[in-house]
Design a protein around this motif. Sequence first.
Motif, PDB file in Angstrom:
ATOM      1  N   ILE A  25      89.266  80.326  17.468  1.00 36.10           N
ATOM      2  CA  ILE A  25      90.214  80.791  16.453  1.00 36.10           C
ATOM      3  C   ILE A  25      91.621  80.859  17.045  1.00 36.10           C
ATOM      4  CG2 ILE A  25      90.926  82.751  15.037  1.00 36.10           C
ATOM      5  CD1 ILE A  25      87.991  83.432  14.631  1.00 36.10           C
ATOM      6  N   LEU A  26      91.749  81.488  18.211  1.00 29.66           N
ATOM      7  CA  LEU A  26      93.065  81.689  18.808  1.00 29.66           C
ATOM      8  C   LEU A  26      93.733  80.374  19.181  1.00 29.66           C
ATOM      9  CD1 LEU A  26      92.338  84.810  21.046  1.00 29.66           C
ATOM     10  CD2 LEU A  26      93.534  84.746  18.854  1.00 29.66           C
ATOM     11  N   ASN A  27      92.933  79.345  19.444  1.00 29.42           N
ATOM     12  CA  ASN A  27      93.490  78.035  19.785  1.00 29.42           C
ATOM     13  C   ASN A  27      93.503  77.073  18.603  1.00 29.42           C
ATOM     14  OD1 ASN A  27      94.021  77.748  22.920  1.00 29.42           O
ATOM     15  ND2 ASN A  27      92.207  79.039  22.669  1.00 29.42           N
ATOM     16  N   ARG A  28      93.182  77.586  17.410  1.00 28.55           N
ATOM     17  CA  ARG A  28      93.220  76.827  16.157  1.00 28.55           C
ATOM     18  C   ARG A  28      92.370  75.566  16.219  1.00 28.55           C
ATOM     19  NH1 ARG A  28      96.781  78.941  12.279  1.00 28.55           N
ATOM     20  NH2 ARG A  28      95.969  77.577  10.663  1.00 28.55           N
ATOM     21  N   ILE A  29      91.183  75.640  16.815  1.00 34.05           N
ATOM     22  CA  ILE A  29      90.297  74.479  16.852  1.00 34.05           C
ATOM     23  C   ILE A  29      88.981  74.754  16.118  1.00 34.05           C
ATOM     24  CG2 ILE A  29      91.283  73.508  18.951  1.00 34.05           C
ATOM     25  CD1 ILE A  29      88.936  74.626  20.495  1.00 34.05           C
ATOM     26  N   LEU A  30      88.912  75.849  15.367  1.00 34.23           N
ATOM     27  CA  LEU A  30      87.733  76.094  14.546  1.00 34.23           C
ATOM     28  C   LEU A  30      87.696  75.033  13.444  1.00 34.23           C
ATOM     29  CD1 LEU A  30      85.613  78.431  14.685  1.00 34.23           C
ATOM     30  CD2 LEU A  30      86.776  79.411  12.708  1.00 34.23           C
ATOM     31  N   PRO A  31      86.557  74.358  13.216  1.00 35.44           N
ATOM     32  CA  PRO A  31      86.526  73.226  12.277  1.00 35.44           C
ATOM     33  C   PRO A  31      86.487  73.640  10.806  1.00 35.44           C
ATOM     34  CG  PRO A  31      84.359  73.527  13.260  1.00 35.44           C
ATOM     35  CD  PRO A  31      85.283  74.491  13.952  1.00 35.44           C
ATOM     36  N   THR A  32      87.544  74.278  10.335  1.00 37.74           N
ATOM     37  CA  THR A  32      87.684  74.540   8.906  1.00 37.74           C
ATOM     38  C   THR A  32      88.010  73.218   8.199  1.00 37.74           C
ATOM     39  OG1 THR A  32      90.046  74.979   9.151  1.00 37.74           O
ATOM     40  CG2 THR A  32      88.562  76.866   9.357  1.00 37.74           C
ATOM     41  N   THR A  33      87.960  73.209   6.878  1.00 33.98           N
ATOM     42  CA  THR A  33      88.272  71.968   6.170  1.00 33.98           C
ATOM     43  C   THR A  33      89.718  71.548   6.417  1.00 33.98           C
ATOM     44  OG1 THR A  33      88.789  73.224   4.166  1.00 33.98           O
ATOM     45  CG2 THR A  33      86.565  72.349   4.365  1.00 33.98           C
ATOM     46  N   GLU A  34      90.635  72.515   6.532  1.00 30.50           N
ATOM     47  CA  GLU A  34      92.032  72.182   6.826  1.00 30.50           C
ATOM     48  C   GLU A  34      92.134  71.447   8.155  1.00 30.50           C
ATOM     49  OE1 GLU A  34      96.242  74.579   7.151  1.00 30.50           O
ATOM     50  OE2 GLU A  34      94.528  75.324   8.305  1.00 30.50           O
ATOM     51  N   ALA A  35      91.420  71.953   9.186  1.00 30.78           N
ATOM     52  CA  ALA A  35      91.468  71.311  10.504  1.00 30.78           C
ATOM     53  C   ALA A  35      90.841  69.928  10.464  1.00 30.78           C
ATOM     54  CB  ALA A  35      90.755  72.193  11.530  1.00 30.78           C
ATOM     55  N   LEU A  36      89.736  69.784   9.726  1.00 30.31           N
ATOM     56  CA  LEU A  36      89.062  68.486   9.642  1.00 30.31           C
ATOM     57  C   LEU A  36      89.933  67.459   8.925  1.00 30.31           C
ATOM     58  CD1 LEU A  36      85.443  69.690   8.783  1.00 30.31           C
ATOM     59  CD2 LEU A  36      86.245  68.813  10.979  1.00 30.31           C
TER      60      LEU A  36
END
Length: 318
Positions: A25-36
């Motif tokens: 989460i803190l590094n913004r690499i959680l694979p949410t749909t926005e990130a994908l």
Amino acid sequence: MDKASWIRLWNANIPPKLKVFVWQILNRILPTTEALISRKVPVLPRCPVCWESPETMEHLFLECPVARALWDYSGLEYVGEGLARHTFPLFLKRMMALIHQPQLFMAVVAILWRIWRSRNWVVFEGKQFGFPTLLRQFHQQYEEWVRLPVDRVLQSPAPVGGSTRLGDKGGGVVCMWDGAVRPDSHSAGGIVLFSPAREVLMVKGVHFPLLGDPMTVELLVLREAISWCLANGFTNVLFEGDAKVIIDKLNQGDIRDNRVGAVLEEVLQYFRAQLGLTVRFVGRSSNRVAHMVARKALSLYPIMHRGFNYQAWLNSRM
């Protein structure tokens, strides 16, 4: 992620896999749909739980009706009051700095983990759930963590401020990985963790149904190996593999690949996070043990792979 946040997270008395989760989460690499979507993965942009908004981290953990209800029901809605919420990783980082009670931090992480798990139920299993069920699971999870002994991690964390170069040999454990593909487009991977004295510590086989591209398979096995090591408390790890093209791309920071660029970027962030993770190329003969495990995993699918004791099998072969 700054040094203070890393030390605070590492010292928290929560399971290692939850430390990895918060770190993502803190590094913004959680694979949410926005990130994908930002990585060119073709997924629907809406939140899979409520379908009201795009699934950003801010929406998922703070704005989605499931998240709001869980915060309210838990009685923790006051935590983080007054903090700007437009960027969730920054919001969480500042919240962590304000929380001085270990049990309160456990409760906050339990909420975040339950939200993420419920979201994955919908995405991957098509399950429906009610808020009473989520609340009960949150309380059960929190009680389990409170009863945990003080976390005795097998290694000390790497100095966050130190230099970590891809390709350095490192002084911690060694993780070897390899992939295997068969003609019907099923693939598998083998992961073997060694002590500095090259004694086998852990062995794992992984499967990727309907995936037949060798380069993609090798990279996914490496990503699985990294997550597996971090989830088990190992942060000073040298990853050795025979996938020269992938390792060269990681060393050069080259993510320009239409097939695997998104996964390359994610893996590269792990190595750049200065956790103590390094990677280097070794020949097939040196990577023989991981290759044996990958081939064994491939032979077991789909009937016998669940519950198979890879470590006992490997010990009998060495």
